[in-house]
Design a protein around this motif. Structure first.
Motif, PDB file in Angstrom:
ATOM      1  N   ASN A  24       0.866  -1.174   0.000  1.00  0.00           N
ATOM      2  CA  ASN A  24       0.000   0.000   0.000  1.00  0.00           C
ATOM      3  C   ASN A  24       0.898   1.219   0.000  1.00  0.00           C
ATOM      4  OD1 ASN A  24      -2.474  -1.408   0.178  1.00  0.00           O
ATOM      5  ND2 ASN A  24      -2.153  -1.702   2.364  1.00  0.00           N
ATOM      6  N   GLY A  25       0.891   1.971  -1.108  1.00  0.00           N
ATOM      7  CA  GLY A  25       1.734   3.144  -1.227  1.00  0.00           C
ATOM      8  C   GLY A  25       3.034   2.826  -1.937  1.00  0.00           C
ATOM      9  N   THR A  26       4.017   3.667  -1.695  1.00  0.00           N
ATOM     10  CA  THR A  26       5.331   3.526  -2.319  1.00  0.00           C
ATOM     11  C   THR A  26       6.393   3.471  -1.219  1.00  0.00           C
ATOM     12  OG1 THR A  26       5.725   5.905  -2.424  1.00  0.00           O
ATOM     13  CG2 THR A  26       4.554   4.917  -4.301  1.00  0.00           C
ATOM     14  N   VAL A  39       9.378  -2.234   3.993  1.00  0.00           N
ATOM     15  CA  VAL A  39      10.322  -1.397   3.247  1.00  0.00           C
ATOM     16  C   VAL A  39      11.531  -1.075   4.114  1.00  0.00           C
ATOM     17  CG1 VAL A  39      10.655   0.927   2.287  1.00  0.00           C
ATOM     18  CG2 VAL A  39       8.648  -0.423   1.628  1.00  0.00           C
ATOM     19  N   GLN A  40      11.294  -0.728   5.367  1.00  0.00           N
ATOM     20  CA  GLN A  40      12.397  -0.397   6.273  1.00  0.00           C
ATOM     21  C   GLN A  40      13.339  -1.586   6.459  1.00  0.00           C
ATOM     22  OE1 GLN A  40      11.218   0.741  10.249  1.00  0.00           O
ATOM     23  NE2 GLN A  40      13.157   1.788  10.604  1.00  0.00           N
ATOM     24  N   TYR A  45      18.514  -4.188   5.148  1.00  0.00           N
ATOM     25  CA  TYR A  45      19.298  -5.303   4.602  1.00  0.00           C
ATOM     26  C   TYR A  45      19.963  -4.938   3.282  1.00  0.00           C
ATOM     27  CZ  TYR A  45      16.925  -8.523   7.876  1.00  0.00           C
ATOM     28  OH  TYR A  45      16.444  -9.175   8.970  1.00  0.00           O
ATOM     29  N   LYS A  46      19.656  -3.736   2.766  1.00  0.00           N
ATOM     30  CA  LYS A  46      20.192  -3.243   1.497  1.00  0.00           C
ATOM     31  C   LYS A  46      19.856  -4.180   0.330  1.00  0.00           C
ATOM     32  CE  LYS A  46      24.031  -0.705   3.605  1.00  0.00           C
ATOM     33  NZ  LYS A  46      23.250   0.371   4.029  1.00  0.00           N
ATOM     34  N   VAL A  47      18.626  -4.670   0.353  1.00  0.00           N
ATOM     35  CA  VAL A  47      18.148  -5.575  -0.687  1.00  0.00           C
ATOM     36  C   VAL A  47      17.591  -4.769  -1.851  1.00  0.00           C
ATOM     37  CG1 VAL A  47      16.410  -7.330  -1.209  1.00  0.00           C
ATOM     38  CG2 VAL A  47      17.623  -7.380   0.973  1.00  0.00           C
ATOM     39  N   GLU A  48      17.930  -5.196  -3.052  1.00  0.00           N
ATOM     40  CA  GLU A  48      17.343  -4.600  -4.250  1.00  0.00           C
ATOM     41  C   GLU A  48      15.973  -5.247  -4.440  1.00  0.00           C
ATOM     42  OE1 GLU A  48      18.375  -4.700  -8.926  1.00  0.00           O
ATOM     43  OE2 GLU A  48      20.021  -4.233  -7.559  1.00  0.00           O
ATOM     44  N   TYR A  49      14.936  -4.415  -4.534  1.00  0.00           N
ATOM     45  CA  TYR A  49      13.582  -4.955  -4.657  1.00  0.00           C
ATOM     46  C   TYR A  49      12.720  -4.056  -5.527  1.00  0.00           C
ATOM     47  CZ  TYR A  49      12.518  -1.547  -0.953  1.00  0.00           C
ATOM     48  OH  TYR A  49      12.380  -0.398  -0.217  1.00  0.00           O
ATOM     49  N   LYS A  50      11.635  -4.640  -6.025  1.00  0.00           N
ATOM     50  CA  LYS A  50      10.681  -3.918  -6.865  1.00  0.00           C
ATOM     51  C   LYS A  50       9.366  -3.858  -6.108  1.00  0.00           C
ATOM     52  CE  LYS A  50       9.043  -2.434 -10.864  1.00  0.00           C
ATOM     53  NZ  LYS A  50       9.401  -1.243 -11.520  1.00  0.00           N
ATOM     54  N   THR A  51       8.713  -2.703  -6.143  1.00  0.00           N
ATOM     55  CA  THR A  51       7.424  -2.565  -5.456  1.00  0.00           C
ATOM     56  C   THR A  51       6.324  -2.233  -6.455  1.00  0.00           C
ATOM     57  OG1 THR A  51       7.709  -0.192  -5.022  1.00  0.00           O
ATOM     58  CG2 THR A  51       8.502  -1.735  -3.337  1.00  0.00           C
ATOM     59  N   TYR A  52       5.117  -2.598  -6.045  1.00  0.00           N
ATOM     60  CA  TYR A  52       3.916  -2.253  -6.807  1.00  0.00           C
ATOM     61  C   TYR A  52       2.908  -1.688  -5.820  1.00  0.00           C
ATOM     62  CZ  TYR A  52       6.131  -4.860 -10.480  1.00  0.00           C
ATOM     63  OH  TYR A  52       7.040  -5.292 -11.419  1.00  0.00           O
ATOM     64  N   ASN A  53       2.400  -0.504  -6.141  1.00  0.00           N
ATOM     65  CA  ASN A  53       1.462   0.211  -5.288  1.00  0.00           C
ATOM     66  C   ASN A  53       0.044  -0.262  -5.596  1.00  0.00           C
ATOM     67  OD1 ASN A  53      -0.132   2.013  -3.903  1.00  0.00           O
ATOM     68  ND2 ASN A  53       0.787   3.847  -4.787  1.00  0.00           N
TER      69      ASN A  53
END
Length: 111
Positions: A24-26, A39-40, A45-53
């Motif tokens: 929910n959100g960005t 997200v925090q 963990y400095k993980v590369e990830y993709k999000t979808y709102n």
């Protein structure tokens, strides 16, 4: 359902990127405390990830619920597998399970 364009999109999303968070959100402006928490943790963990709102894509939200059989958001996928949802993710982060998965799957970290 398999002919649904959003179903195919979800399949593509979770196969294209190692870590995918439907939220929910960005990341900059999470719209619920659980999404903010995930997200925090990923950022810590400095993980590369993709999000979808999902607040902007209600049809995708409905399909995601059908795809996973779970109606709770956020939903975190690693290497195409649903790892956890909602508040359950907090426990997985706190007990180190997600870090173990990230390490074992050789997930790319942001430098």
């Amino acid at each position: 359902m398999t002919d649904n364009i959003n179903f195919k999109r979800i399949q593509n999303d979770i196969q294209q990127d190692d870590v995918v968070l439907y939220m929910n959100g960005t990341p900059m402006f999470p719209r619920c405390c659980t999404s903010a928490m995930v997200v925090q943790f990923l950022d810590t963990y400095k993980v590369e990830y993709k999000t979808y709102n999902l607040m902007e894509e209600i049809s995708l939200l409905d399909c995601l619920k059908e795809y996973t059989g779970r109606s709770v958001i956020p939903q975190l996928f690693i290497k195409g597998k649903l790892i956890g949802i909602g508040e359950d993710l907090r426990e997985l982060f706190i007990n180190g399970e997600i870090l173990k998965i990230i390490t074992s799957e050789n997930i790319t970290k942001v430098s």
